[in-house]
Scaffold this motif. Structure first.
Motif, mmCIF file in Angstrom:
data_model
loop_
_atom_site.group_PDB
_atom_site.id
_atom_site.type_symbol
_atom_site.label_atom_id
_atom_site.label_comp_id
_atom_site.label_asym_id
_atom_site.label_seq_id
_atom_site.Cartn_x
_atom_site.Cartn_y
_atom_site.Cartn_z
ATOM 1 N N GLU A 140 0.856 -1.172 0.000
ATOM 2 C CA GLU A 140 0.000 0.000 0.000
ATOM 3 C C GLU A 140 0.900 1.232 0.000
ATOM 4 O OE1 GLU A 140 -3.943 -1.692 2.200
ATOM 5 O OE2 GLU A 140 -2.378 -0.950 3.516
ATOM 6 N N TRP A 141 0.303 2.365 -0.289
ATOM 7 C CA TRP A 141 1.080 3.594 -0.440
ATOM 8 C C TRP A 141 0.424 4.698 0.364
ATOM 9 C CZ3 TRP A 141 -0.054 8.356 -2.761
ATOM 10 C CH2 TRP A 141 1.048 9.146 -3.130
ATOM 11 N N LYS A 142 1.234 5.455 1.095
ATOM 12 C CA LYS A 142 0.715 6.559 1.909
ATOM 13 C C LYS A 142 1.692 7.717 1.846
ATOM 14 C CE LYS A 142 -1.526 8.638 5.339
ATOM 15 N NZ LYS A 142 -2.383 9.693 5.093
ATOM 16 N N ASP A 143 1.255 8.789 1.206
ATOM 17 C CA ASP A 143 2.006 10.033 1.168
ATOM 18 C C ASP A 143 3.463 9.827 0.730
ATOM 19 O OD1 ASP A 143 1.950 12.773 1.341
ATOM 20 O OD2 ASP A 143 2.425 12.826 3.481
ATOM 21 N N SER A 182 -7.561 10.201 -2.743
ATOM 22 C CA SER A 182 -6.781 11.319 -3.279
ATOM 23 C C SER A 182 -6.493 12.403 -2.242
ATOM 24 C CB SER A 182 -7.472 11.914 -4.509
ATOM 25 O OG SER A 182 -8.792 12.294 -4.205
ATOM 26 N N GLU A 183 -7.472 12.743 -1.430
ATOM 27 C CA GLU A 183 -7.268 13.810 -0.450
ATOM 28 C C GLU A 183 -6.208 13.438 0.582
ATOM 29 O OE1 GLU A 183 -10.867 15.321 1.275
ATOM 30 O OE2 GLU A 183 -11.870 15.404 -0.669
ATOM 31 N N LEU A 184 -6.087 12.158 0.897
ATOM 32 C CA LEU A 184 -5.109 11.715 1.888
ATOM 33 C C LEU A 184 -3.796 11.270 1.251
ATOM 34 C CD1 LEU A 184 -7.356 9.583 4.254
ATOM 35 C CD2 LEU A 184 -6.669 11.950 4.511
ATOM 36 N N LYS A 185 -3.763 11.263 -0.073
ATOM 37 C CA LYS A 185 -2.606 10.739 -0.798
ATOM 38 C C LYS A 185 -2.266 9.340 -0.287
ATOM 39 C CE LYS A 185 -0.704 15.289 -1.633
ATOM 40 N NZ LYS A 185 0.309 16.253 -1.245
ATOM 41 N N LEU A 206 -4.877 3.545 13.526
ATOM 42 C CA LEU A 206 -4.431 4.493 12.510
ATOM 43 C C LEU A 206 -5.138 4.240 11.179
ATOM 44 C CD1 LEU A 206 -0.598 4.653 13.293
ATOM 45 C CD2 LEU A 206 -2.300 6.462 13.676
ATOM 46 N N LYS A 207 -5.273 2.967 10.828
ATOM 47 C CA LYS A 207 -5.938 2.627 9.564
ATOM 48 C C LYS A 207 -7.421 3.006 9.628
ATOM 49 C CE LYS A 207 -4.396 -0.622 6.801
ATOM 50 N NZ LYS A 207 -4.064 -1.894 6.167
ATOM 51 N N MET A 208 -8.060 2.734 10.762
ATOM 52 C CA MET A 208 -9.471 3.093 10.932
ATOM 53 C C MET A 208 -9.655 4.598 10.800
ATOM 54 S SD MET A 208 -11.690 4.379 13.625
ATOM 55 C CE MET A 208 -10.739 4.002 15.056
ATOM 56 N N GLN A 209 -8.793 5.373 11.443
ATOM 57 C CA GLN A 209 -8.880 6.831 11.370
ATOM 58 C C GLN A 209 -8.663 7.306 9.926
ATOM 59 O OE1 GLN A 209 -9.588 9.116 14.067
ATOM 60 N NE2 GLN A 209 -10.029 10.244 12.200
#
Length: 194
Positions: free
Chosen positions: A40-43, A88-91, A134-137
């Protein structure tokens, strides 16, 4: 049973042609075990997580089978396993164990909202409580309306609609997602039925 793996370079592309034989067991260990991870990818950062375990597939199958009896299924809406979600908003690029998509999201994702209404995660022993929170949030911040964390070891389903609004279902309790998926309820017992 043996499998021949071949590799040779043809016009800039790699083709399989090594001519060595390997057993099915060696193939599973060398090639399939490597795929137990989803990325997965985050920011800008790649995150490695485990796919749902083979022994947990029945859980998602039970949920999808129950969902497929609903009128929303007949209308073209779907619960899909391991479906890609880009927020998209959270990248952030995530692949939950299962998620609910409207027909519009399935057929025309470029025109539909990014976030599925319901996300389902089967919690592995390797997942920490902090990772789950963190994932839930993140899901909620992305516009997911309900997040289910399913705990196979204790046969509980935790349903979150906010960080502080959580319902825990077990045994004959009805896991109720009808506020986000019209008519969708399934007992915890049905979720864990083998």
């Amino acid at each position: 049973m043996s499998v021949a793996i071949k590799k040779k370079k043809t016009q800039g592309r790699l083709q399989k042609s090594d001519n060595r034989l390997i057993s099915l067991e060696a193939f599973k260990k060398q090639y399939l075990e490597k795929t137990r991870y989803k990325y997965e990818w985050k920011d800008g950062k790649v995150e490695k997580d485990e796919f749902m375990k083979v022994g947990e597939r029945y859980i998602i199958d039970n949920i999808i089978t129950k969902f497929n009896t609903l009128s929303v299924y007949q209308q073209g809406n779907r619960i899909m396993a391991e479906a890609d979600c880009y927020f998209s908003e959270l990248k952030a690029y995530r692949r939950p164990d299962a998620a609910y998509f409207t027909k519009q999201q399935v057929r025309h994702p470029e025109e539909a909202p990014d976030a599925p209404a319901l996300v389902i995660e089967v919690v592995s022993p390797s997942n920490t409580d902090l990772q789950n929170k963190l994932k839930m949030q993140e899901y909620l911040d992305a516009g997911v309306q309900m997040v289910w964390f399913i705990y196979p070891n204790v046969e509980q389903v935790w349903s979150h609609t906010s960080p502080t609004d959580v319902k825990v279902y077990q045994q004959d309790d009805k896991c109720d997602a009808s506020s986000v998926v019209k008519g969708f309820q399934i007992s915890a017992k049905e979720v864990f039925k083998r």
